[in-house]
Design an enzyme around this catalytic site. Structure first.
Site, short mmCIF file in Angstrom:
data_model
loop_
_atom_site.label_atom_id
_atom_site.label_comp_id
_atom_site.label_asym_id
_atom_site.label_seq_id
_atom_site.Cartn_x
_atom_site.Cartn_y
_atom_site.Cartn_z
N ASP A 39 -5.73 19.13 -14.71
CA ASP A 39 -5.79 18.24 -15.02
C ASP A 39 -5.10 17.75 -17.03
O ASP A 39 -5.76 18.30 -17.93
CB ASP A 39 -7.08 17.91 -15.15
CG ASP A 39 -8.21 16.23 -16.02
OD1 ASP A 39 -6.66 15.62 -16.18
OD2 ASP A 39 -8.42 15.57 -14.45
N ARG A 95 0.98 -1.22 -0.16
CA ARG A 95 -0.23 0.19 0.22
C ARG A 95 0.67 1.10 -0.22
O ARG A 95 0.55 2.13 -0.87
CB ARG A 95 -1.17 -0.06 1.06
CG ARG A 95 -1.58 1.25 1.71
CD ARG A 95 -3.29 0.86 2.11
NE ARG A 95 -3.04 -0.10 3.20
CZ ARG A 95 -2.83 0.90 4.57
NH1 ARG A 95 -2.52 1.92 4.29
NH2 ARG A 95 -2.70 -0.36 5.41
N LYS A 97 -6.93 6.40 -19.33
CA LYS A 97 -7.31 6.91 -20.65
C LYS A 97 -5.79 7.13 -21.54
O LYS A 97 -5.54 5.97 -21.83
CB LYS A 97 -7.39 8.43 -20.67
CG LYS A 97 -9.03 8.68 -19.61
CD LYS A 97 -9.76 8.31 -19.94
CE LYS A 97 -10.93 8.23 -18.98
NZ LYS A 97 -11.01 9.93 -18.27
N TYR A 108 -14.82 17.54 -16.51
CA TYR A 108 -15.15 15.84 -16.30
C TYR A 108 -15.68 16.08 -15.08
O TYR A 108 -15.61 16.54 -13.74
CB TYR A 108 -13.88 14.92 -15.98
CG TYR A 108 -14.06 13.83 -15.71
CD1 TYR A 108 -15.12 12.96 -16.54
CD2 TYR A 108 -13.90 13.07 -14.70
CE1 TYR A 108 -14.82 11.57 -16.80
CE2 TYR A 108 -14.26 11.23 -13.83
CZ TYR A 108 -15.00 10.79 -15.40
OH TYR A 108 -15.55 9.91 -15.27
C1 LIG Z 1 -11.69 9.88 -16.97
C2 LIG Z 1 -11.91 11.29 -16.26
C3 LIG Z 1 -10.93 11.37 -15.34
C4 LIG Z 1 -11.44 10.49 -14.12
O1 LIG Z 1 -10.06 9.12 -13.54
P1 LIG Z 1 -10.92 7.72 -13.99
O2 LIG Z 1 -9.59 7.27 -13.80
O3 LIG Z 1 -11.87 7.56 -14.63
O4 LIG Z 1 -11.56 8.19 -12.40
C5 LIG Z 1 -10.65 12.75 -14.35
N1 LIG Z 1 -10.15 13.69 -15.04
C6 LIG Z 1 -10.60 13.83 -16.71
C7 LIG Z 1 -10.22 14.36 -17.75
C8 LIG Z 1 -11.12 12.52 -17.28
O5 LIG Z 1 -10.77 12.10 -18.55
#
Ligand SMILES: *Cc1c(COP(=O)(O)O)cnc(C)c1O
Length: 390
Positions: free
Chosen positions: A183, A59, A208, A111
């Site tokens: 982000d 962890r 992604k 998001y």
């Molecule tokens: C999908 C996404 C998230 C969240 O990520 P997860 O891996 O699904 O928890 C945050 N920011 C953006 C821009 C995203 O496309």
């Protein structure tokens, strides 16, 4: 004692496609394994009292996860990287560096899960949030309060593809003694490095493009702030939403082909965006590569190219169902950034958590669709969209 090898040379003179292919250049010294092994172990034997290999309990730290964290830190030009089970896990841990009472300015077009996390959960713990159009600088200036501790931007934004000026935001929020969080999920470090423009923290949903195959979830915080590193490690270890060894390995493997995939996603998205723009049943297309995109010049300055994301308004709401039911190659599914082309309906899918008024204000209406261009042959994607839109 080292359990995995060190890079010979972390010099940033290496080109991006070399860095993505080779990452932190870790290898396993005992066997020489070129692919970082999956250290599927919950715990690690101590060599003696008060001595440690650097790994105690997974962890807190795990060699496969560490190889991934070090690789992504190099790619983003950061000193530190922390890996989480999901992107939301990363964002949630990062909020822990702020005290209740803190005010955070957030891109309004972002998001949906991030909106939900902030507004439904952290709002209950004394945090306040202002969701504004961060691509319009005066909106940020107007939102600042004496308690503003951070600016959280998504650029390009999801799903409207608005571009926010990272450097200007960093300068502004630093003057207010706050931090900038970017982000960078849509662009990945292959196309954009927010730390180089003054952002203090970079967030990734590795689910992604980084992992890239629509088969695992992961999330990251990358930064260079020594004063926050221990606190973030404690949050990572304390909350326990850490990335498993196997998912770390999948993400490491995904990143090896990031440069090839991003080039193809980007090229395909350009072809699809131009096709859609000419289509009589499409009213408007949102794509950062259009020369008439409102922030086109800014986008050329702070990114090295366009991600594989395209959003568009269809002329009539009836077309939404028609497209979603008729696409065959393009899959109707949430998420983005994988080798498979996906189409989604933000109004009912990714962005339902955002109140209707706010969605409409940001441009997320009932006729908006979002497409993530995969790496298939673009002619096949276009043929599929043609027949779905006929
Ligand atoms: C999908 C996404 C998230 C969240 O990520 P997860 O891996 O699904 O928890 C945050 N920011 C953006 C821009 C995203 O496309």
């Amino acid at each position: 004692m080292e359990t995995i090898g060190h890079p010979k040379d972390k010099s940033t003179t290496l080109a991006l496609d070399t860095l993505t292919a080779r990452g932190a250049e870790y290898f396993e010294p005992r066997t020489g394994a070129v692919s970082v092994p999956i250290f599927q172990s919950a715990t690690f034997r101590h060599p003696g009292q008060g001595r440690s290999t650097g790994f105690d309990y997974s962890r807190g730290n795990n060699p496969t996860r560490k190889a991934l964290e070090d690789s992504l830190a190099i790619l983003e030009g950061g000193k530190y990287c922390l890996a989480f089970a999901t992107g939301m896990g990363a964002i949630s841990a990062l909020v822990k560096i702020f005290k209740p009472g803190s005010h955070i300015i957030v891109s309004e077009d972002l998001y949906g899960g991030t909106y939900r996390l902030f507004n439904r959960y952290y709002a209950n713990y004394g945090f306040t949030f202002s969701f504004v159009d961060t691509s319009n600088f005066s909106c940020i200036e107007n939102a600042v309060t004496s308690n503003t501790k951070a600016l959280f931007i998504e650029t390009p934004s999801n799903p409207m593809m608005k571009v926010t000026d990272i450097e200007r935001c960093a300068e502004f929020i630093h003057k207010k003694n706050g931090v900038l969080i970017t982000d960078n999920t849509f662009c990945t470090p292959y196309l954009q490095n927010p730390l180089a423009y003054g952002s203090d923290f970079v967030i990734h949903s590795g689910t992604k493009y980084l992992e890239g195959h629509n088969d695992t979830l992961s999330g990251f915080i990358v930064h260079s702030k020594e004063e926050y590193e221990q606190e973030l490690r404690d949050a990572q270890m304390g909350e326990g939403a850490t990335l498993s060894p196997f998912d770390s390995w999948l993400t490491l493997r995904g990143i090896k082909t990031l440069s090839l995939r991003m080039e193809k996603h980007s090229a395909n998205a350009g072809i699809i965006a131009h096709f859609l723009r000419e289509h009589p049943k499409v009213e408007k297309v949102f794509y950062t590569g259009f020369t008439d995109h409102p922030q086109y010049e800014l986008s050329r300055r702070q990114t090295r190219g366009d991600s594989g994301m395209v959003s568009f308004y269809v002329n009539d709401i009836s077309l939404v169902g028609q497209i979603l039911e008729n696409v065959r190659l393009v899959l109707f599914a949430e998420s983005l950034g994988g080798v498979e082309s996906l189409i989604t309906y933000p109004w009912q899918q990714t962005h339902t958590a955002i109140p209707e008024r706010m969605r409409l204000n940001a441009g997320v209406n009932e006729r908006l669709m979002r497409l993530s261009a995969g790496i298939e042959n673009p002619n096949d994607i276009i043929e599929d969209l043609k027949q779905a839109l006929r």
